[in-house]
Design a protein around this motif. Sequence first.
Motif, PDB file in Angstrom:
ATOM      1  N   ARG A  35      28.114  14.293  24.803  1.00  0.00           N
ATOM      2  CA  ARG A  35      28.286  13.563  23.681  1.00  0.00           C
ATOM      3  C   ARG A  35      29.717  12.723  23.918  1.00  0.00           C
ATOM      4  O   ARG A  35      30.457  13.346  24.738  1.00  0.00           O
ATOM      5  CB  ARG A  35      28.276  14.153  22.207  1.00  0.00           C
ATOM      6  CG  ARG A  35      29.222  15.143  22.151  1.00  0.00           C
ATOM      7  CD  ARG A  35      28.972  15.909  20.881  1.00  0.00           C
ATOM      8  NE  ARG A  35      30.165  16.868  20.441  1.00  0.00           N
ATOM      9  CZ  ARG A  35      30.120  18.105  21.099  1.00  0.00           C
ATOM     10  NH1 ARG A  35      29.309  18.468  21.877  1.00  0.00           N
ATOM     11  NH2 ARG A  35      31.415  18.734  20.691  1.00  0.00           N
ATOM     12  N   GLU A  93      32.820  11.381  21.178  1.00  0.00           N
ATOM     13  CA  GLU A  93      33.425  10.830  19.782  1.00  0.00           C
ATOM     14  C   GLU A  93      34.399  10.173  19.632  1.00  0.00           C
ATOM     15  O   GLU A  93      35.518  10.417  20.405  1.00  0.00           O
ATOM     16  CB  GLU A  93      33.273  12.480  19.105  1.00  0.00           C
ATOM     17  CG  GLU A  93      32.215  13.347  18.941  1.00  0.00           C
ATOM     18  CD  GLU A  93      32.653  14.561  18.324  1.00  0.00           C
ATOM     19  OE1 GLU A  93      33.758  14.809  18.164  1.00  0.00           O
ATOM     20  OE2 GLU A  93      31.682  15.352  18.025  1.00  0.00           O
ATOM     21  N   ARG A 138      29.918   8.781  16.823  1.00  0.00           N
ATOM     22  CA  ARG A 138      29.634   9.953  17.765  1.00  0.00           C
ATOM     23  C   ARG A 138      28.133   9.320  18.378  1.00  0.00           C
ATOM     24  O   ARG A 138      27.253   8.783  17.769  1.00  0.00           O
ATOM     25  CB  ARG A 138      29.243  11.141  17.052  1.00  0.00           C
ATOM     26  CG  ARG A 138      28.602  12.017  18.150  1.00  0.00           C
ATOM     27  CD  ARG A 138      28.287  13.607  17.335  1.00  0.00           C
ATOM     28  NE  ARG A 138      29.263  14.148  16.827  1.00  0.00           N
ATOM     29  CZ  ARG A 138      29.476  14.720  15.551  1.00  0.00           C
ATOM     30  NH1 ARG A 138      28.746  14.089  14.943  1.00  0.00           N
ATOM     31  NH2 ARG A 138      30.611  15.411  14.842  1.00  0.00           N
ATOM     32  N   HIS A 171      25.332  10.784  20.824  1.00  0.00           N
ATOM     33  CA  HIS A 171      24.973  12.414  21.364  1.00  0.00           C
ATOM     34  C   HIS A 171      23.560  12.054  21.881  1.00  0.00           C
ATOM     35  O   HIS A 171      22.812  11.315  21.660  1.00  0.00           O
ATOM     36  CB  HIS A 171      25.061  13.377  20.330  1.00  0.00           C
ATOM     37  CG  HIS A 171      24.417  12.875  19.019  1.00  0.00           C
ATOM     38  ND1 HIS A 171      22.905  13.225  18.914  1.00  0.00           N
ATOM     39  CD2 HIS A 171      24.801  12.237  18.088  1.00  0.00           C
ATOM     40  CE1 HIS A 171      22.697  12.980  17.709  1.00  0.00           C
ATOM     41  NE2 HIS A 171      23.827  12.303  17.131  1.00  0.00           N
TER      42      HIS A 171
END
Length: 376
Positions: free
Chosen positions: A320, A322, A368, A370
């Motif tokens: 992921r 962020e 985010r 992911h």
Amino acid sequence: MDLTTGQPRPVSRHWRFTGWLLAAVWLFFLNVPLATALHQPELWRRVVGVTALVAFSVGYVLLFQWARGLRQALRPIPACRARVGLALLVAVGLASMPGTAGDWLATLVYVAAAAVFLLPPGEALAVVVVCAVTPVLASWLVPGWEAESGIVFAVLLASFAMFGVAQLAQRNSQLQAAQQEIARLAIAEERARAARDLHDILGHSLTVVAIKAELAGRLIEMDTGRAAVEIAEVEALARAALADVRQTAGAYRDVTLATELAGARSALAAAGIAADLPAEVPELPKEWDRLFGWAVREGVTNVVRHSGARCCTVRVYADRVEVSDDGRGPSTPDATGSGLVGLRERAGRLGAAVTVGRRPGGDGFLLRVHAPGETR
């Protein structure tokens, strides 16, 4: 259909010739009434019979070609005109009687076939039944005419064959329409993709250019050297943005995470926002590296434009990425925009998910992206 003009493409010479051939080849079976007309002892009967059969043949071919052209253009066949055309065929066939006697009944085979190709199923069936019954009734009602069982069989066989041809033509028309719709949607999707890419590229680049130009304007009287540096960077960014646009138009632009992190550092510094960026990133597959690069670009662009933040943080993991800030946060619980729409579509191609909202502490903004299976 030409998708650039919205008009049907012209039919090639090959297919036009094929259409004429399909209609004309069956006229061979008019040889019996034609031979009868040519052997009439009286000249006027010969002339009437041959002329009527020629007119019947030309009318049948023209009627078939007219209907075939409408089907190829994906247009419906006008029922009224089709009925008039069939009525004229019957009239011309009847006009051949002085020269063909009972052999004029062969024209009913073509009338039945044309009805199946031109008319709605109910009307076509009625015409076929009438054409099949007429030879039997004529042998009863007209002295000297023998029962024409061969004509009855020919009417039924020709009608069945033409029904298959009509169904094939209809399926081909539907397939052609489906192919045109698929091509149209593909073009629309490609245009939308190009528009999203241009939005994402120019939105980020022009935001940084505007911020640096504003900074240079403030510095020009206080620190001309620093202002000159900023102006030089504005020029470099403008040239890079122009190159990006050209590459996107050529469909060969490639976004990488490392490049976008470097661009993010420059953009945040120009906006006066502290940048907390990773010094190293994990090794990622190319498609995920590209996706995370787009996420950093979109996230940092939103921070610079809208957040009013003092600090922006980027974190990259194997599964992921962020982007967060300490600014005012999203204006709505589920923030949307052209850039986020494009990012979600790119993530969807890899099965990834995009989530936006406030940071866990309740302030600021968090973007985010992911991998599948992550539920953070």
